[in-house]
Design a protein around this motif. Sequence first.
Motif, short mmCIF file in Angstrom:
data_model
loop_
_atom_site.label_atom_id
_atom_site.label_comp_id
_atom_site.label_asym_id
_atom_site.label_seq_id
_atom_site.Cartn_x
_atom_site.Cartn_y
_atom_site.Cartn_z
N MET A 24 -14.78 9.43 5.12
CA MET A 24 -13.83 8.85 4.17
C MET A 24 -12.39 9.21 4.53
O MET A 24 -11.49 8.38 4.48
CB MET A 24 -14.16 9.35 2.75
CG MET A 24 -13.20 8.94 1.66
SD MET A 24 -11.71 9.94 1.52
CE MET A 24 -12.28 11.38 0.65
N ALA A 36 -11.18 5.59 -2.55
CA ALA A 36 -11.47 7.04 -2.53
C ALA A 36 -10.73 7.79 -3.63
O ALA A 36 -10.05 8.79 -3.40
CB ALA A 36 -11.15 7.62 -1.16
N CYS A 38 -11.42 9.84 -6.06
CA CYS A 38 -11.58 11.25 -6.44
C CYS A 38 -11.34 12.18 -5.26
O CYS A 38 -11.52 13.39 -5.38
CB CYS A 38 -12.95 11.49 -7.05
SG CYS A 38 -14.29 11.62 -5.87
N GLY A 39 -10.95 11.62 -4.13
CA GLY A 39 -10.58 12.46 -2.99
C GLY A 39 -11.76 13.21 -2.37
O GLY A 39 -11.55 14.23 -1.71
N GLY A 40 -12.96 12.75 -2.58
CA GLY A 40 -14.10 13.38 -1.92
C GLY A 40 -14.91 14.30 -2.80
O GLY A 40 -15.76 15.05 -2.32
N LEU A 42 -17.15 13.51 -4.95
CA LEU A 42 -18.41 12.89 -5.37
C LEU A 42 -18.37 12.52 -6.86
O LEU A 42 -19.30 12.78 -7.61
CB LEU A 42 -19.59 13.84 -5.05
CG LEU A 42 -21.01 13.27 -5.00
CD1 LEU A 42 -21.08 11.98 -4.20
CD2 LEU A 42 -21.99 14.27 -4.44
N SER A 43 -17.23 11.96 -7.27
CA SER A 43 -17.06 11.62 -8.68
C SER A 43 -16.62 10.18 -8.91
O SER A 43 -16.25 9.85 -10.03
CB SER A 43 -15.99 12.51 -9.31
OG SER A 43 -16.24 13.85 -9.09
N CYS A 44 -16.60 9.33 -7.87
CA CYS A 44 -16.05 8.00 -8.12
C CYS A 44 -16.81 6.85 -7.45
O CYS A 44 -16.79 5.74 -7.95
CB CYS A 44 -14.59 7.94 -7.68
SG CYS A 44 -14.36 7.95 -5.89
N ALA A 45 -17.42 7.09 -6.31
CA ALA A 45 -18.12 6.05 -5.53
C ALA A 45 -17.19 4.95 -5.00
O ALA A 45 -17.67 3.89 -4.62
CB ALA A 45 -19.27 5.44 -6.32
N CYS A 47 -15.71 5.08 -2.27
CA CYS A 47 -15.65 5.30 -0.82
C CYS A 47 -16.95 4.79 -0.21
O CYS A 47 -17.40 5.26 0.82
CB CYS A 47 -15.45 6.79 -0.51
SG CYS A 47 -16.83 7.79 -1.10
N LEU A 82 -21.98 7.20 0.54
CA LEU A 82 -20.59 7.46 0.15
C LEU A 82 -19.95 8.17 1.34
O LEU A 82 -20.45 9.22 1.78
CB LEU A 82 -20.55 8.30 -1.12
CG LEU A 82 -21.13 7.57 -2.34
CD1 LEU A 82 -21.12 8.46 -3.58
CD2 LEU A 82 -20.37 6.27 -2.63
N CYS A 84 -17.45 9.91 1.77
CA CYS A 84 -16.91 11.28 1.64
C CYS A 84 -18.02 12.31 1.81
O CYS A 84 -17.75 13.51 1.87
CB CYS A 84 -16.19 11.47 0.31
SG CYS A 84 -17.27 11.47 -1.13
S1 FES Z 1 -14.16 9.66 -2.66
FE1 FES Z 1 -14.99 9.68 -4.66
S2 FES Z 1 -17.12 9.76 -4.30
FE2 FES Z 1 -16.28 9.69 -2.33
#
Ligand code: FES
Lengths: 106, 341
Positions: A24, A36, A38-40, A42-45, A47, A82, A84
Amino acid sequence: MKIQVTDQAGDVHELEGLEGWRAMEVIRDWGLNIKAECGGALSCATCHVYVDKDWMDAVGAPSDEEEDMLDSVGDVRSNSRLSCQILMSDALDGLKLTLAPSAAKD
Amino acid sequence: MSTEITTDVVVIGAGPCGLFAAFELGLLDLKCHFIDILDRPGGQCAELYPEKPIYDIPGFPVVTGQDLTDNLMAQIAPFAPEFHFNRMVNSIEKQEDGSFKLETDADEIFHAKVVVIAAGGGSFQPKRPPVEGIEAFENKSVFYSVRKMDDFRDQDVVIVGGGDSALDWTLNLQPIVRSLTLVHRRDAFKAAPASVNKMKEMVAEGKINFLLGQIGKLDGENGQINHVHLTTDAGDLSVPATRLLPFFGLTMKLGPVADWGLELNDNTIKVDTEKFETSVPGIFAIGDINWYPGKLKLILSGFHEAALMAQAAKKIVSPDERVVFQYTTSSTKLQKKLGVA
Ligand code: FES
Ligand SMILES: Cc1cc2nc3c(=O)[nH]c(=O)nc-3n(C[C@H](O)[C@H](O)[C@H](O)COP(=O)(O)OP(=O)(O)OC[C@H]3O[C@@H](n4cnc5c(N)ncnc54)[C@H](O)[C@@H]3O)c2cc1C
């Protein structure tokens, strides 16, 4: 280390992957169309990518938490991940990914 | 008829930076009302990472997004700010007397001498599934939340998702609809186990239809759907539907902030670094939504910005009052306001 990313418009980009970065971060750093949010974390999907069939084994399966997060996008396929959660390493040199429509910025 | 509320300060966004602003404003006797599109305080901390640890809040070696929110709420409680959740601020208009009129999508009007935009990464809005042409059906037959149950009475309803919202509305709407189909991409649900069990019982009793799959095309005209196409492992299916409720969670969108006539820098609002005031005097912007040279999008920065903003806001609300700088540790006046002296 290279990764090949096809964007939502179908254009193919060859990107320099950096060891220890997540896929990501490489895609975002290159300015491709990935939110992206939530910046990685694992809170948004936002990415979401499709992994090329030949690379599925090397990338591995998503964790349960990642599967839960994938529930929040409407375009999941059997090769969804995902980005990230994909950590770049030598084993992924040449990795081919396609950006999912749901990863696009607004 | 719209409700009208008059106050010193309206804060748009109850994220961490907006919340702390209520503390700084409260110390200066300014009363504030919050407006947020979410149904609870905390902004990104509560919505995106309630259980994740934050390590760079001064004085907290580690604190989760939810705990930080809870602590901020406790810290501002003495000032009793009022919260208006589930509404979006659509417009801000400067009035002849220098005050502001704000309108929300819940038919409310706020009058305030000062507006603080603490809108962070933007307003949280439902994720739109990538289905072609879905916009044409939105708010007519496709909804992302249930505001009026009666809109669903005697309808053929399709609900998509596997989280709490999808399961709760499946259970709540089933008694009043004509038919209900729940669609989820897999047989595992991220919802309260009791709801999942109840849903499974209803499926077994034939009260609802559960399908494993994802939504594809929508059929219909003039905003009214009549069929939803699904992609399932067993092939493509078409389900009769007069209402569709996709529940895919939330995402941040800049939203109406962009139309308020403020000077922007990309998707952020330009401010000065003395008062964090925007290009419109009396409207301030703090936290992730603002921009100035060197801006860091950190909670810490928003806290600092809130303190300076409050001093400037005080001068607007009470131009004739002299403000003396005081520490909370030593000022009995401040301690009285906090209810500790
Ligand atoms: S950047 Fe949010 S889940 Fe991957
Ligand atoms: C996964 C993740 C991890 C993070 N980790 C850290 C960290 O370790 N340290 C750190 O300092 N920061 C961290 N951050 C960043 C931090 O969360 C943000 O800097 C902070 O939330 C910004 O606060 P805010 O109050 O400015 O805005 P937000 O938290 O974005 O809140 C803005 C609020 O305004 C509302 N809103 C916006 N527009 C409107 C409107 N028109 N009408 C009504 N309501 C509206 C939104 O719904 C939202 O509730 C992280 C962020 C994420 C996503």
